[in-house]
Design a protein around this motif. Sequence first.
Motif, PDB file in Angstrom:
ATOM      1  N   TYR A  76      -5.268  22.600  -0.994  1.00  0.00           N
ATOM      2  CA  TYR A  76      -4.715  21.442  -1.692  1.00  0.00           C
ATOM      3  C   TYR A  76      -3.356  21.758  -2.313  1.00  0.00           C
ATOM      4  O   TYR A  76      -2.769  20.903  -2.995  1.00  0.00           O
ATOM      5  CB  TYR A  76      -5.708  20.912  -2.729  1.00  0.00           C
ATOM      6  N   ALA A  77      -2.865  22.958  -2.078  1.00  0.00           N
ATOM      7  CA  ALA A  77      -1.518  23.355  -2.498  1.00  0.00           C
ATOM      8  C   ALA A  77      -1.240  23.104  -3.985  1.00  0.00           C
ATOM      9  O   ALA A  77      -0.116  22.803  -4.366  1.00  0.00           O
ATOM     10  CB  ALA A  77      -0.453  22.677  -1.631  1.00  0.00           C
ATOM     11  N   TYR A  78      -2.275  23.218  -4.816  1.00  0.00           N
ATOM     12  CA  TYR A  78      -2.163  23.088  -6.271  1.00  0.00           C
ATOM     13  C   TYR A  78      -1.648  21.704  -6.686  1.00  0.00           C
ATOM     14  O   TYR A  78      -1.036  21.541  -7.736  1.00  0.00           O
ATOM     15  CB  TYR A  78      -1.246  24.179  -6.838  1.00  0.00           C
ATOM     16  N   SER A  79      -1.884  20.700  -5.828  1.00  0.00           N
ATOM     17  CA  SER A  79      -1.447  19.346  -6.158  1.00  0.00           C
ATOM     18  C   SER A  79      -2.660  18.554  -6.647  1.00  0.00           C
ATOM     19  O   SER A  79      -3.649  18.414  -5.930  1.00  0.00           O
ATOM     20  CB  SER A  79      -0.845  18.676  -4.922  1.00  0.00           C
TER      21      SER A  79
ATOM     22  N   ILE B  73      21.985   6.127  -7.063  1.00  0.00           N
ATOM     23  CA  ILE B  73      21.065   7.180  -6.627  1.00  0.00           C
ATOM     24  C   ILE B  73      20.342   7.782  -7.833  1.00  0.00           C
ATOM     25  O   ILE B  73      20.961   8.071  -8.854  1.00  0.00           O
ATOM     26  CB  ILE B  73      21.827   8.283  -5.854  1.00  0.00           C
ATOM     27  N   SER B  74      19.036   7.944  -7.679  1.00  0.00           N
ATOM     28  CA  SER B  74      18.258   8.482  -8.789  1.00  0.00           C
ATOM     29  C   SER B  74      17.355   9.616  -8.337  1.00  0.00           C
ATOM     30  O   SER B  74      16.651   9.503  -7.340  1.00  0.00           O
ATOM     31  CB  SER B  74      17.405   7.367  -9.405  1.00  0.00           C
ATOM     32  N   LEU B  75      17.393  10.703  -9.104  1.00  0.00           N
ATOM     33  CA  LEU B  75      16.436  11.795  -8.883  1.00  0.00           C
ATOM     34  C   LEU B  75      15.439  11.842 -10.038  1.00  0.00           C
ATOM     35  O   LEU B  75      14.795  12.847 -10.269  1.00  0.00           O
ATOM     36  CB  LEU B  75      17.179  13.130  -8.781  1.00  0.00           C
ATOM     37  N   GLY B  76      15.345  10.732 -10.769  1.00  0.00           N
ATOM     38  CA  GLY B  76      14.494  10.726 -11.963  1.00  0.00           C
ATOM     39  C   GLY B  76      13.216   9.930 -11.801  1.00  0.00           C
ATOM     40  O   GLY B  76      12.592   9.538 -12.788  1.00  0.00           O
ATOM     41  N   GLN B  77      12.809   9.686 -10.553  1.00  0.00           N
ATOM     42  CA  GLN B  77      11.609   8.887 -10.323  1.00  0.00           C
ATOM     43  C   GLN B  77      10.392   9.487 -11.017  1.00  0.00           C
ATOM     44  O   GLN B  77       9.582   8.773 -11.603  1.00  0.00           O
ATOM     45  CB  GLN B  77      11.360   8.782  -8.812  1.00  0.00           C
ATOM     46  N   GLY B  78      10.257  10.814 -10.953  1.00  0.00           N
ATOM     47  CA  GLY B  78       9.122  11.486 -11.585  1.00  0.00           C
ATOM     48  C   GLY B  78       9.098  11.190 -13.079  1.00  0.00           C
ATOM     49  O   GLY B  78       8.039  10.951 -13.669  1.00  0.00           O
ATOM     50  N   ALA B  79      10.279  11.166 -13.701  1.00  0.00           N
ATOM     51  CA  ALA B  79      10.373  10.904 -15.139  1.00  0.00           C
ATOM     52  C   ALA B  79       9.917   9.485 -15.453  1.00  0.00           C
ATOM     53  O   ALA B  79       9.155   9.252 -16.392  1.00  0.00           O
ATOM     54  CB  ALA B  79      11.811  11.114 -15.604  1.00  0.00           C
ATOM     55  N   PHE B  80      10.362   8.521 -14.644  1.00  0.00           N
ATOM     56  CA  PHE B  80       9.972   7.131 -14.904  1.00  0.00           C
ATOM     57  C   PHE B  80       8.464   6.939 -14.708  1.00  0.00           C
ATOM     58  O   PHE B  80       7.815   6.230 -15.465  1.00  0.00           O
ATOM     59  CB  PHE B  80      10.738   6.168 -13.984  1.00  0.00           C
ATOM     60  N   LEU B  81       7.932   7.592 -13.684  1.00  0.00           N
ATOM     61  CA  LEU B  81       6.484   7.530 -13.461  1.00  0.00           C
ATOM     62  C   LEU B  81       5.749   8.132 -14.653  1.00  0.00           C
ATOM     63  O   LEU B  81       4.750   7.581 -15.139  1.00  0.00           O
ATOM     64  CB  LEU B  81       6.108   8.322 -12.200  1.00  0.00           C
ATOM     65  N   ALA B  82       6.269   9.269 -15.134  1.00  0.00           N
ATOM     66  CA  ALA B  82       5.627   9.964 -16.253  1.00  0.00           C
ATOM     67  C   ALA B  82       5.651   9.102 -17.509  1.00  0.00           C
ATOM     68  O   ALA B  82       4.652   9.014 -18.228  1.00  0.00           O
ATOM     69  CB  ALA B  82       6.338  11.290 -16.513  1.00  0.00           C
ATOM     70  N   LEU B 250      -1.301   5.247 -12.088  1.00  0.00           N
ATOM     71  CA  LEU B 250      -1.678   6.646 -11.850  1.00  0.00           C
ATOM     72  C   LEU B 250      -2.576   7.150 -12.976  1.00  0.00           C
ATOM     73  O   LEU B 250      -3.557   7.855 -12.736  1.00  0.00           O
ATOM     74  CB  LEU B 250      -0.421   7.521 -11.799  1.00  0.00           C
ATOM     75  N   ALA B 251      -2.202   6.783 -14.215  1.00  0.00           N
ATOM     76  CA  ALA B 251      -2.999   7.215 -15.364  1.00  0.00           C
ATOM     77  C   ALA B 251      -4.373   6.562 -15.345  1.00  0.00           C
ATOM     78  O   ALA B 251      -5.372   7.192 -15.694  1.00  0.00           O
ATOM     79  CB  ALA B 251      -2.264   6.879 -16.658  1.00  0.00           C
ATOM     80  N   LEU B 252      -4.422   5.294 -14.935  1.00  0.00           N
ATOM     81  CA  LEU B 252      -5.707   4.588 -14.922  1.00  0.00           C
ATOM     82  C   LEU B 252      -6.616   5.088 -13.811  1.00  0.00           C
ATOM     83  O   LEU B 252      -7.831   5.020 -13.906  1.00  0.00           O
ATOM     84  CB  LEU B 252      -5.477   3.080 -14.746  1.00  0.00           C
ATOM     85  N   GLN B 253      -5.997   5.589 -12.748  1.00  0.00           N
ATOM     86  CA  GLN B 253      -6.786   6.048 -11.605  1.00  0.00           C
ATOM     87  C   GLN B 253      -7.456   7.392 -11.904  1.00  0.00           C
ATOM     88  O   GLN B 253      -8.499   7.717 -11.365  1.00  0.00           O
ATOM     89  CB  GLN B 253      -5.868   6.202 -10.387  1.00  0.00           C
ATOM     90  N   PHE B 259       1.989  17.219 -16.702  1.00  0.00           N
ATOM     91  CA  PHE B 259       3.336  17.137 -16.104  1.00  0.00           C
ATOM     92  C   PHE B 259       3.299  17.505 -14.619  1.00  0.00           C
ATOM     93  O   PHE B 259       4.196  17.149 -13.864  1.00  0.00           O
ATOM     94  CB  PHE B 259       4.304  18.061 -16.854  1.00  0.00           C
ATOM     95  N   GLU B 260       2.249  18.198 -14.196  1.00  0.00           N
ATOM     96  CA  GLU B 260       2.174  18.648 -12.805  1.00  0.00           C
ATOM     97  C   GLU B 260       2.262  17.501 -11.794  1.00  0.00           C
ATOM     98  O   GLU B 260       2.559  17.718 -10.636  1.00  0.00           O
ATOM     99  CB  GLU B 260       0.867  19.411 -12.578  1.00  0.00           C
ATOM    100  N   ARG B 261       1.956  16.278 -12.257  1.00  0.00           N
ATOM    101  CA  ARG B 261       2.021  15.122 -11.361  1.00  0.00           C
ATOM    102  C   ARG B 261       3.411  14.511 -11.281  1.00  0.00           C
ATOM    103  O   ARG B 261       3.628  13.598 -10.480  1.00  0.00           O
ATOM    104  CB  ARG B 261       1.095  14.025 -11.873  1.00  0.00           C
ATOM    105  N   PHE B 262       4.312  14.942 -12.141  1.00  0.00           N
ATOM    106  CA  PHE B 262       5.586  14.218 -12.242  1.00  0.00           C
ATOM    107  C   PHE B 262       6.779  15.152 -12.106  1.00  0.00           C
ATOM    108  O   PHE B 262       7.783  15.002 -12.792  1.00  0.00           O
ATOM    109  CB  PHE B 262       5.639  13.468 -13.589  1.00  0.00           C
TER     110      PHE B 262
END
Lengths: 400, 362
Positions: A76-79, B73-82, B250-253, B259-262
């Motif tokens: 699962y590659a730590y995901s 252009i945005s590289l901050g998608q993870g931040a907005f999701l978080a 994502l949080a509800l699921q 932070f590992e998700r974002f």
Amino acid sequence: MMKRVIVLLAVCAMLIVGSAGAQSGEPIKIGAIFDLSGATGDVGTPYADGVIAYVTALNESGGINGRPIELISADYAYSVETAEQLYAQFVAEGVVVFMGWGTGDTLALVSRIAEDEIPFISASYSASLNDPNGTAPYNFLIATTYGDQLEIMMMHMLDQWEADGNSASDMRIAIFHNDSPFGTDPIEQGETFASGAGVGGVLAIPMPRGATDFTAELQQADDFGVTHIIVQNVSSPAALLAQNVFDFFGGTGMVHFGCLNWCADELFVNRAGAAAEGALGAIPFTPTTVEVEGQEGPREFLEARGQTLEEASLHFSQGWAAMDVMAEAIRRTLDAGLDLTGPNIRATLETFEDYETGGLLAPVSFSAEDHRGNRALKIYQVENGVWVESSDLIDLRAME
Amino acid sequence: MATQSGIYHETYGSDMQLRPTTMQRVRLALVAALLVVIPFVVDSSTQRLVNTVVIASIGAIGLNVLVGFTGQISLGQGAFLAIGAYACGLLQVYFAVPWPIALLAAAFISALLGGLIGLPSLRLKGLYLAVATLAAQQIVEWVIINWDPIDGEINGRATDALRIPGNALFGNADLRLNNNDTLFYVVAAAILVVVAMATTNLFRTHIGRAFVAIRDQDIAAEVMGVNLYRYKVLAFMVSSFIVGIAGGLLALQSTAISFERFTLSVSIEYLAMIIIGGLGTVSGSIYGAAFIVVLPELLRSVGRALAGTDPASLSEFNRVLPFVQEGVFGVVIVVTLIIEPEGIQRIWRTIKDYFRLWPFSY
């Protein structure tokens, strides 16, 4: 043409009958997720090999009560997201128990595990997962929690420090940790112990992922007046840190260096080289350089395949032991004439009292109130490139 | 709204229709039918995969508003999701807010913070803006890791993972989302439909047209009277609002978020979704999200089928699979972009055109 079809069908039928005869009984499905290619892949790979080897050896010896194990596993590659997806997939395929891996993903799965009633042994020893009557009724920790590991390490370091004529108030401990739920897990327990023991100070320093140098972090530790460094991370970054410590403080012994479970292993020693000398390890699982009876199984298995346990590392025996505990629970459940359901296997696990893995780890006991297998471990130390025992078994449960 | 030749409108109403042709309506009906049928025909793990696609689609539409439609252009998608995920989670943890309200509030909070992050956009363009949003990504990641109050507690112990409570609605345990994939699907799919329709319509309004004008030529847009600053920040807010919903889902699921998700890789994954799907299209966002989410699962399933259940061969297979996955993934992306740089959405349009024009080539 018809003749050929009949012959082909006959051969197929023989193959099916033949394979069914090799192992009778319905397979027992076990789910597993491993980290082979993610952030903790260095230690995750031998652990996975250990789990798979145990299942292979078990199947070769006839399975459990004549029933083979069908291990349904994936990397699962730590995901966390992939872990959740794979867990759902494997549960849908009918697994009765599950072997997990990381802290973040096991925490994310806790409520599902409880709802699905799937006994779950992960390689995370986070005390957050020990809540049998609350949020985590189906999670079991076979080894000493990270918090207990840190407490025992601090206790041992403090004893040595005071034996050398120093006072506790002069002791300053920097906890270098992986910046994740896994890494930060034991810090609070360590801080509580240290303040109770009169330790001069504790400073938690995160180790950035993918860093190629920790000199900046070590400067921070030096400004703090560090005397002891304890690492809660996996082997590769810990080895890099040990080398940086060696360079920064001018050799070993200038600060006392210790690793918890996931970095105190052969990989750490190999990678850190001379910088690993004298390092302490709070290791719940017996290193391959210390002979115990429980290593016979994994050793024989590997040698039959032209490999050695020393190459495979202690995480191989760790995976082997984890699978052994789960397989024993399944065996006892079947022996008791019970159906292989999650609640039955969980109830069986809760009857474990001092279950011996041949010394691979301290005896494992579970109860309905406590899903921590034990609170004991030995401290090891690197001497001439191998881990040797530095203490007897230190058991926090016995001290209570 | 451009339609094919031969279609004449006699009223303003028919001119403004989203789907003016019969074929378009038939396809829409088929998609609607498919959405309704999914929970009845798929197993639980496939349902979960579909749910992940739905969340990713919402997030990709949000990002496409910013990148594809407005050209920022945005590289901050993870931040907005978080921000969305933590806002939704913390409202439930600390204030026991029912999840629909928490989700909506999370979207507004994300929009607000998204607007703040978008403030430098007037002075920065292209790569410079990408780096500014990358900074936002790093800052949000740092806050999640280091700010204790947002970590929450598990069993009375502080932990880096924020535990999301049972998410029961009005005390009814049946209305929990995190272990009820079917209910989650109903909620998330409904939100996706609303978001897709709202975004499609947004680009028929003066605001959407201002966004597109900024993308195509910002100086010309300014000359035409488009307030660049206002609309650029607005684009960030609209985008963050939608991405915040995806984060909240994502949080509800899940039962715990960290932070590992974002991380930055999530931001890059979302950019890949909209590039492969088709920049500047709503349907492209959905195709891209489905592609990126499903492809690794597909590869894994194929690999597992080939490896069988023997632990030894499974072990070998597990060892090789990550590399095969990465390789195939890269190859498929490169090939897709070589065949059609405008993405899957364009490929789909070409296929439709082929059948519409058949037997003539044009």
